[in-house]
Design a protein around this motif. Structure first.
Motif, mmCIF file in Angstrom:
data_model
loop_
_atom_site.group_PDB
_atom_site.id
_atom_site.type_symbol
_atom_site.label_atom_id
_atom_site.label_comp_id
_atom_site.label_asym_id
_atom_site.label_seq_id
_atom_site.Cartn_x
_atom_site.Cartn_y
_atom_site.Cartn_z
ATOM 1 N N SER A 130 0.806 -1.047 0.103
ATOM 2 C CA SER A 130 -0.207 -0.105 0.017
ATOM 3 C C SER A 130 0.725 1.294 0.107
ATOM 4 O O SER A 130 0.452 2.336 -0.289
ATOM 5 N N TYR A 131 2.049 1.150 0.528
ATOM 6 C CA TYR A 131 3.059 2.086 0.483
ATOM 7 C C TYR A 131 3.790 2.486 -0.972
ATOM 8 O O TYR A 131 3.645 3.584 -1.219
ATOM 9 N N LEU A 132 3.892 1.252 -1.618
ATOM 10 C CA LEU A 132 4.703 1.564 -3.046
ATOM 11 C C LEU A 132 3.709 1.201 -3.868
ATOM 12 O O LEU A 132 4.088 1.892 -5.350
ATOM 13 N N SER A 136 -5.515 4.393 -4.368
ATOM 14 C CA SER A 136 -6.515 5.556 -4.146
ATOM 15 C C SER A 136 -5.629 6.532 -3.381
ATOM 16 O O SER A 136 -4.590 6.265 -2.756
ATOM 17 N N GLU A 137 -6.388 7.778 -3.269
ATOM 18 C CA GLU A 137 -5.595 8.786 -2.362
ATOM 19 C C GLU A 137 -5.723 8.437 -0.963
ATOM 20 O O GLU A 137 -4.623 8.741 -0.473
ATOM 21 N N PHE A 138 -6.834 7.645 -0.437
ATOM 22 C CA PHE A 138 -6.881 7.320 0.911
ATOM 23 C C PHE A 138 -5.598 6.479 1.016
ATOM 24 O O PHE A 138 -4.928 6.465 1.875
ATOM 25 N N GLU A 139 -5.477 5.316 0.252
ATOM 26 C CA GLU A 139 -4.319 4.428 0.622
ATOM 27 C C GLU A 139 -2.880 5.102 0.298
ATOM 28 O O GLU A 139 -1.930 4.654 0.879
ATOM 29 N N ARG A 297 0.219 6.521 -13.003
ATOM 30 C CA ARG A 297 -0.836 5.286 -12.962
ATOM 31 C C ARG A 297 -2.134 6.016 -13.502
ATOM 32 O O ARG A 297 -2.727 5.027 -14.162
ATOM 33 N N PHE A 298 -2.617 7.179 -13.166
ATOM 34 C CA PHE A 298 -4.043 7.600 -13.307
ATOM 35 C C PHE A 298 -3.993 8.592 -14.415
ATOM 36 O O PHE A 298 -5.312 9.058 -14.685
ATOM 37 N N ARG A 299 -3.015 9.100 -15.030
ATOM 38 C CA ARG A 299 -3.148 10.013 -16.223
ATOM 39 C C ARG A 299 -3.072 9.281 -17.471
ATOM 40 O O ARG A 299 -2.706 8.257 -17.616
ATOM 41 N N GLN A 300 -3.616 9.902 -18.463
ATOM 42 C CA GLN A 300 -3.631 9.638 -19.860
ATOM 43 C C GLN A 300 -2.156 9.118 -20.358
ATOM 44 O O GLN A 300 -1.135 9.897 -19.697
ATOM 45 N N ALA A 301 -2.068 8.147 -21.133
ATOM 46 C CA ALA A 301 -0.744 7.375 -21.503
ATOM 47 C C ALA A 301 -0.073 8.697 -22.200
ATOM 48 O O ALA A 301 -0.740 9.201 -23.209
ATOM 49 N N GLY A 302 1.171 8.790 -21.851
ATOM 50 C CA GLY A 302 2.041 9.673 -22.757
ATOM 51 C C GLY A 302 1.785 11.029 -22.266
ATOM 52 O O GLY A 302 2.820 11.870 -22.935
ATOM 53 N N ILE A 303 1.205 11.416 -21.395
ATOM 54 C CA ILE A 303 1.037 12.804 -21.058
ATOM 55 C C ILE A 303 2.189 13.159 -20.236
ATOM 56 O O ILE A 303 2.450 12.427 -19.045
#
Length: 373
Positions: A130-132, A136-139, A297-303
């Motif tokens: 959960s650290y690495l 989610s923002e909570f985790e 991890r959560f942004r659009q690929a290549g951005i």
């Protein structure tokens, strides 16, 4: 000395190619496209001189660390000797990471942990998932608390090894080894097999930043592969080397790029040194890595990364401090020159071990300190 180090991958490529061509080296490139980033290349500069001895310089194995490495390589090329061993400069081993200001490549693989010949065993990684690898923002924040208690439970050595050794089970987590050899390494493997096959003695200098004391330098050698490497490098550098082991205050890793050289050139005496320039505290550096990896991890690929993340990563791996940059450039060029001399004039380094540890200019160097995460 120019301390305004370039932090644009494409400009670094241009400057490297210009420096190599001015020095009279043969240059060539291989394309390594990822996502919507087709113009990514590993650049090579080659001087074939002594067929039995060679010196290799690697930059950007860990992407963003390539800005420091590129600056050192260009500085070396600006005053390159015309004789001596054969030379191979590899610029931006991980061009995706360098261009997008991240440590891993486009598959989130750590290229210095991906030359695996079998399964990676890291059973303690589960305590730090959960650290690495926050989902989610909570985790992202709760993982900090779990990591704190896990370090107390496991102890500093086991925790350090669990976090940084490499893991195969979480593709989006930090220090992911991948499940197959990455194409960057396959391409470099083809090049060294083609151009260094007749070599008998090879030194590899791999340039890194981010681990250790601010303005400090560590010289990691593979004592488990070449038992005489620590003594050899201590002779030519005039200072103690570092052993990559939890008991020695650092950690050992899976899938080392140094093993790729040894397996690719089985009849060559390979001596590998990872030159590491310390920046900020381990907590600050890993904090930057966690934030960058979470955003990636959560942004659009290549951005490209956000401005905030880009600045976090650059400060973590290329501090703005003029003193840090001057020290990095000085020591980077100095160690390369010492390695070059050891291949060109080996008789100069047939010295007795023992006594005060000194640099080439006579300055006493302190023993390395233990690194804490």
């Amino acid at each position: 000395m120019n301390l305004a180090i370039e932090t644009d991958y494409y400009r670094c490529r241009e400057l490297f190619q210009e420096a190599a061509e001015k020095a009279g080296l043969r240059t060539f490139t291989v394309r390594v496209p990822f996502e919507n980033q087709p113009e990514l290349f590993i650049d090579f500069a080659l001087a074939q001189r002594n067929s039995e001895k060679a010196l290799v310089s690697l930059s950007g194995t860990h992407g963003i660390e390539g800005y420091a490495g590129s600056a050192i390589q260009r500085d070396v090329l600006s005053t390159l000797p015309e004789d001596g061993p054969s030379l191979l400069f590899v610029h931006a081993v991980n061009p995706y990471g360098m261009a997008l200001y991240r440590r891993a490549n486009g598959n989130n693989v750590d290229l210095n942990r991906s030359y695996n010949l079998g399964p990676v065993e890291n059973p303690d990684y589960v305590f730090f998932d959960s650290y690495l690898n926050p989902k989610s923002e909570f985790e992202f924040f709760s993982g900090l608390l779990r990591a704190f208690f896990s370090r107390i439970r496991l102890g500093e050595e086991r925790a350090r090894q669990a976090i940084a050794a490499g893991q195969m089970q979480a593709p989006y987590g930090l220090f992911f080894t991948g499940k197959e050899m990455q194409r960057e390494l396959r391409l470099i493997q083809d090049i060294i097999k083609t151009h260094l096959a007749s070599t008998k003695d090879l030194i590899v200098m791999d340039l890194h930043t981010g681990l250790g004391d601010f303005c400090g330098e560590m010289l990691f050698v593979d004592h488990d592969r070449e038992e005489d490497s620590p003594a050899y490098f201590e002779r030519i550098f005039g200072r103690p080397c570092n052993i990559p082991s939890p008991s020695a205050g650092s950690y050992s890793i899976h899938g080392r790029i140094s093993d790729m050289f040894r397996h690719s050139l089985p009849h060559v005496k390979v001596r590998y040194c990872l030159q590491e320039f310390g920046t900020h505290s381990a907590g600050r550096v890993i904090g930057a890595l966690r934030r960058e990896n979470f955003e990636w991890r959560f942004r659009q690929a290549g951005i490209p990364p956000s401005t905030k993340v880009k600045e976090l990563m650059l400060e973590a791996f290329l501090p703005k401090s003029p003193a840090w940059r001057e020290n990095m450039l000085k020591l980077g060029k100095q160690r390369w020159s010492q390695a070059w001399r050891s291949l060109h004039q080996p008789s100069l380094f047939e010295l007795r071990l023992g006594g005060p540890r000194r640099t080439w200019d006579g300055a006493v160097v302190n023993r390395p300190v233990r690194i804490r995460f």
